[in-house]
Design an enzyme around this catalytic site. Structure first.
Site, PDB file in Angstrom:
ATOM      1  N   SER A  96       0.875  -1.152   0.265  1.00  0.00           N
ATOM      2  CA  SER A  96       0.003   0.004  -0.288  1.00  0.00           C
ATOM      3  C   SER A  96       1.246   1.471   0.269  1.00  0.00           C
ATOM      4  O   SER A  96       1.635   1.220   0.934  1.00  0.00           O
ATOM      5  CB  SER A  96      -1.028  -0.017   1.103  1.00  0.00           C
ATOM      6  OG  SER A  96      -2.280  -1.619   1.256  1.00  0.00           O
ATOM      7  N   LYS A 170      -6.614   1.406  -3.734  1.00  0.00           N
ATOM      8  CA  LYS A 170      -6.341   1.304  -1.858  1.00  0.00           C
ATOM      9  C   LYS A 170      -6.407   1.963  -1.393  1.00  0.00           C
ATOM     10  O   LYS A 170      -7.562   1.404  -0.092  1.00  0.00           O
ATOM     11  CB  LYS A 170      -5.057   0.246  -1.752  1.00  0.00           C
ATOM     12  CG  LYS A 170      -4.523  -0.577  -0.287  1.00  0.00           C
ATOM     13  CD  LYS A 170      -5.082  -0.813  -0.087  1.00  0.00           C
ATOM     14  CE  LYS A 170      -5.167  -1.808   1.292  1.00  0.00           C
ATOM     15  NZ  LYS A 170      -4.571  -2.835   1.558  1.00  0.00           N
ATOM     16  N   LYS A 238      -0.550   4.772   8.430  1.00  0.00           N
ATOM     17  CA  LYS A 238       0.165   5.139   7.556  1.00  0.00           C
ATOM     18  C   LYS A 238      -0.863   5.057   5.425  1.00  0.00           C
ATOM     19  O   LYS A 238      -0.337   6.557   5.413  1.00  0.00           O
ATOM     20  CB  LYS A 238       1.555   3.802   7.006  1.00  0.00           C
ATOM     21  CG  LYS A 238       2.215   4.430   5.861  1.00  0.00           C
ATOM     22  CD  LYS A 238       1.556   3.520   4.315  1.00  0.00           C
ATOM     23  CE  LYS A 238       2.108   1.852   4.719  1.00  0.00           C
ATOM     24  NZ  LYS A 238       1.471   1.149   3.482  1.00  0.00           N
TER      25      LYS A 238
END
Length: 291
Positions: A96, A170, A238
């Protein structure tokens, strides 16, 4: 069975080990590498090979699959192995990251004649083990077609647009996951304190508009106080930071995402929750009740 491919698999952590093993079981020739070599042992046990370095792993591979911690780490490994890359290879990055990182990496790889597919996944460790991951792939459609059957050994691949689109998808997924975790935590606490049976309520809601994998799986985790990691909270944070970075570049305000991001930041940095499952946001909610 899909045509066997020679695959270098970089990153065999919580997700990657299961994914690499599924590629071996599908008949592919897999050489795995991980900075902590012991984490690649499941691949060897399944019949794959383990390389001593990333450079050794990618040399001669048709397809390079990476699922490392983030975009900068992936970029650093790409630079480390540049001397072993060859024209015609396809690099499938399944971590990701930011869409802009995928675009920058694609441009850098193109100089060596290597194509990039950015293909992050959703489904957690259970999806990785069951080969049922949602795989969101960005990049050239023809290149995606060349690796689609290989990706199918790990889950359900879908081409979602040009380079960077996989990462953008994502980010959207992670925004939905995080906000849903937040509201499921509130619902589970409400049920507990109000005297209802949270497990029975989850059963009652199955098939309704409020049902979701997060309600069923993470709702149970919250009720059982089981926060052993499947999806790490530090990685969820994150991803949310990346969502907000992308939104800022588009001139967008995302108040729900901002709110749950701030809660994860507190959980990770003030409550030592970095390495706990992201359903552990429930613990942050419990702490709020003390104030």
């Amino acid at each position: 069975m899909a045509e066997p491919r020679k695959i270098a698999f970089l990153g065999t952590g919580l997700m990657g080990a299961h994914m690499a093993v599924n590629l071996v079981r599908a008949g592919h020739d897999v050489t795995a590498w991980n900075r902590t070599a012991a984490k690649a042992a499941p691949v060897a046990d399944a019949g794959g090979k383990v390389a001593e370095s990333a450079l050794d792993a990618v040399r001669g591979a048709e397809i390079i699959v990476s699922i490392l911690s983030d975009g900068p780490t992936t970029g650093a490994v790409m630079a480390d192995v540049a001397g072993a890359l060859s024209a015609g290879q396809v690099w499938v990055d399944m971590c990701s990251a930011k869409p802009e990182e995928a675009r920058t990496q694609a441009e850098a790889l193109s100089g060596a004649g290597v194509a990039l597919i950015d293909a992050p996944v959703s489904g957690g460790t259970k999806g990785a083990e069951a080969a049922s991951l949602a795989i969101m792939a960005g990049g050239d459609a023809e290149t995606f077609a060349a690796v689609e059957s290989m990706l199918g050994a790990m889950g359900r691949p879908m081409h979602v647009g040009p380079t960077g689109s996989g990462q953008l998808s994502k980010l959207a997924n992670q925004a939905i996951v995080a906000v849903t975790i937040g509201v499921v935590a509130e619902a589970m606490l409400l049920l507990e304190k109000g005297g209802a049976d949270p497990g029975a309520v989850r059963d009652a809601l199955k098939g309704g508009f409020a049902d979701s994998t997060i309600l069923q799986q993470h709702g149970a985790r919250m009720s059982n106080r089981d926060f052993e990691p499947g999806g790490l909270s530090k990685l969820q944070l994150k991803d949310l930071d990346n969502v907000l970075h992308e939104a800022a570049g588009l001139g967008l305000a995302l108040p729900e995402v901002q709110g749950v991001r701030d809660r994860f930041h507190h959980f990770v940095h003030q409550m030592d929750g970095a390495d706990r499952d992201h359903s552990g946001l429930f613990l942050e909610l419990l702490e709020r009740q003390k104030s």
